[in-house]
Motif scaffolding. Structure first.
Motif, short mmCIF file in Angstrom:
data_model
loop_
_atom_site.label_atom_id
_atom_site.label_comp_id
_atom_site.label_asym_id
_atom_site.label_seq_id
_atom_site.Cartn_x
_atom_site.Cartn_y
_atom_site.Cartn_z
N UNK B 350 0.89 -1.24 0.00
CA UNK B 350 -0.06 0.15 -0.18
C UNK B 350 0.72 1.29 -0.02
N UNK B 351 2.09 1.26 0.58
CA UNK B 351 2.94 2.45 0.57
C UNK B 351 3.14 2.87 -0.82
N UNK B 352 2.90 4.16 -1.23
CA UNK B 352 3.49 4.43 -2.50
C UNK B 352 2.21 4.53 -3.46
N UNK B 353 0.80 3.63 -2.99
CA UNK B 353 0.10 3.61 -4.08
C UNK B 353 -1.03 4.92 -3.93
N UNK B 354 -2.06 5.06 -4.69
CA UNK B 354 -2.88 6.18 -4.65
C UNK B 354 -3.94 5.80 -3.88
N UNK B 355 -4.77 6.70 -3.42
CA UNK B 355 -5.90 6.34 -2.26
C UNK B 355 -7.15 5.71 -3.12
N UNK B 356 -7.16 5.89 -4.29
CA UNK B 356 -8.31 5.04 -5.13
C UNK B 356 -7.92 3.87 -5.13
N UNK B 357 -6.63 3.31 -5.08
CA UNK B 357 -6.18 1.73 -5.26
C UNK B 357 -6.27 0.92 -3.89
N UNK B 358 -6.37 1.94 -3.00
CA UNK B 358 -6.46 1.27 -1.53
C UNK B 358 -7.48 -0.04 -1.45
N UNK B 359 -8.75 0.08 -1.94
CA UNK B 359 -9.73 -1.06 -1.93
C UNK B 359 -9.02 -2.38 -2.59
N UNK B 360 -8.73 -2.20 -3.91
CA UNK B 360 -8.44 -3.25 -4.70
C UNK B 360 -7.07 -4.01 -4.10
#
Lengths: 173, 407
Positions: B350-360
């Protein structure tokens, strides 16, 4: 490396300061061997480090813990030789902690993922693991700080569990 | 001045259906740091188990997880069988594998639906869950129930695979072979899914090894850990099986969300093949080492010793440690469900990903959070609402909305 190799390697490193045995089950392709090691508390970390001499990335599964009466036994379960057909060797390293001072070192510097397991042992058995914070992970804040669910002595939770109807848990202080 | 903000997802959040709290430090849309808190639904299952006899524990173990309700009783049985030196009949070992692989098919397809939902493709979610119904029908046919099956017993299984069941199982396997091409096209070829999952939520091989990831999460990063292969149990030692990594599909493992989808889809195919092998080789014979339960209980009451059982659940390595001390109940019982091991790897993913990617990304480890929590709390505190109070409040709110609508 075969289970006998693991046993010999530990015996060579720790000589008489270790109890080691294997448990074998099944025949032919169904044969499985588990290695059980008991070390003194002062040698515990060294024993865990020794696993890295046998494999670059040993696998840490979980630690289990039992109240043995006068002592608390903590067992860290590891797996060596994973990734090879029928060759994995579960290695369990035990350490017994006296109840008057149940303290041991953390292994989170070697296995960062051990943090959940170690905090659970502190919470469920009332031991101290040096080097990690004592946080509540699984039990509710309203649980008395001197009650530990897996203890089988007066620090256990039998009385709390029996008289849950008398508990006013969660009330704001 | 810091440009970062704190964002808290869970323990109750539309993006995560299970109770875990993920605390993010974000800068703009980008996640800088992440930590997690769990334990919101601890149910004291191990504590309860240490006050029950082994046969009662089978049904308790089954309720650790609604999805993995084959794996937990099987792992508990295996640990106890080792201590009591009970040899499981060969036919029962094959039936155990058939049940475990049917569970893997239903779990992976269920997950595919959740993944589609997290990506915003609810039509795909409905398609995959419709496809899943077939395997649940087969499970019901074999065991009399779709989810909690009560099929396991120490020393074997309680329900046989009958002759008339075999053509129906084969028919279901063919149904999945036929559906597979469509699932592959949707999940692996669709440009939008690829854009949302390729190089998103990456777990490198080194991180997977260091953080002791398990199951499809580890295998998608190229780590060939699979208990069915490495430390085979039940009938797996006699079956042709290899760990599934992206290399099987001719791709280099990147350890991203796409690879985790790929590995689970390939594992559905593998499970179909394993069930087929079991049906072909299913030996005749008894299905229980000791069919009289009273005798079995007497035997188990006298056993002393300890053992661990390792299992490959749909989410990865599952471990049960058991210690018996010649008593009615186990002296110690420790359960470690796979999600326990797959939570630390979530941090680098999850580190470095975008907020929208959190669920997937969070869904990509197929988290089963309640498995990691094992106390129902009844409380009179006003801040904690009882079921009746919640119902009363919901009725009040519905009436209020109805009054407003009528105005």
């Amino acid at each position: 490396m075969k289970p006998a190799g693991v046993v010999n390697s530990f015996k060579k490193e720790f000589e008489n300061n270790i109890e080691i045995h294997t448990s074998e089950h099944g025949k032919g392709k169904k044969k499985t061997v588990r290695v059980w090691i008991t070390v003194k508390n002062k040698d515990f970390k060294k024993a865990v480090r020794h696993l890295f001499k046998l494999q670059e990335f040993p696998h840490f599964s979980v630690s289990s813990g039992t109240d043995l009466g006068k002592e608390i036994e903590i067992i860290n379960h590891f797996v060596l030789n994973y990734g090879e057909r029928l060759k994995a060797i579960p290695v369990s390293i035990k350490v017994k902690l006296p109840k008057r001072k149940p303290e041991m070192e953390t292994i989170t510097d070697l296995f960062p993922s051990a943090i959940i397991s170690e905090q659970e042992k502190m919470e469920m058995l009332g031991i101290t693991i040096k080097g990690i914070p004592r946080n509540r992970v699984f039990t509710d804040e309203s649980m008395p700080s001197n009650a530990f669910p897996w203890r089988k002595d007066s620090k256990g939770v039998e009385k709390i569990a029996r008289n849950l109807h008398e508990e006013k848990r969660g009330n704001k202080k | 001045m810091s440009n970062s903000f704190e964002l808290c997802v869970g323990p109750i959040h539309p993006a995560l259906k299970e109770p875990i709290q993920l605390d993010f430090e974000v800068e703009g849309e980008r996640v800088k740091n992440v930590s997690f808190k769990l334990g919101q639904v601890h149910r004291a299952i191990e504590w309860a188990g240490m006050r029950r006899n082994p046969i009662q524990i089978l049904y308790l173990a089954e309720r650790i997880c609604g999805i993995c309700n084959v794996c937990h009783p099987m792992a508990f049985s295996m640990a106890l069988e080792k201590i009591a030196e009970i040899e499981v009949p060969k036919r029962a070992e094959y039936i155990r594998v058939i049940n475990a692989e049917l569970e893997r098919i239903h779990s992976h397809i269920l997950w595919a639906g959740v993944a589609a939902h997290e990506l915003g493709f609810d039509s795909v979610m409905h398609y995959t869950w419709r496809v899943r119904e077939k395997v649940l029908d087969i499970i019901e046919m074999l065991n009399g129930n779709r989810i909690t099956k009560g099929v396991f017993m120490i020393g074997g299984v309680r329900r046989d695979v009958k002759k008339e069941h075999i053509p129906k199982i084969r028919q279901a396997l063919q149904y999945y072979r036929d559906c597979y091409a469509k699932l592959e096209k949707i999940f692996l070829k669709d440009a939008s899914i690829k854009a949302r999952t390729r190089d998103i939520g990456v777990l490198s091989k080194k991180e997977a090894l260091k953080l002791c990831a398990v199951g499809p999460t580890a295998r998608a990063s190229g780590v060939k850990k699979d208990i069915r292969v490495d430390f085979a149990y039940a009938a797996y030692p006699w079956l042709d099986i290899k760990p599934v990594t992206p290399e099987i599909a001719g791709l280099k493992a990147r350890g991203d969300t796409f690879d985790r989808i790929l590995v689970r889809l390939l594992e559905v195919k593998q499970s179909i093949d394993l069930i087929e092998q079991c049906l072909n080789d299913l030996p005749a014979g008894p299905i229980l080492a000791e069919p009289v339960l009273q005798k079995l209980l007497v035997q188990l009451k006298g056993v002393e010793g300890e053992s661990i059982a390792l299992q490959e659940a749909p989410r990865g390595e599952l471990i049960h440690y058991l210690k018996m001390a010649a008593q009615d109940s186990p002296y110690a019982w420790k359960v470690r469900a796979p999600t326990y091991a797959n939570l630390p790897p979530l941090i680098p993913m999850l580190s470095g990903c975008e907020i929208a990617d959190i669920p997937i990304v969070a869904a990509s480890i197929d988290p089963c959070i309640s498995c990691t929590n094992r106390v129902v709390q009844i409380d009179n505190d006003d801040s904690i609402l009882s079921m009746d109070k919640l119902r009363e409040l919901s009725v009040q709110k519905t009436n209020k909305i109805l009054r407003e609508v009528k105005k």
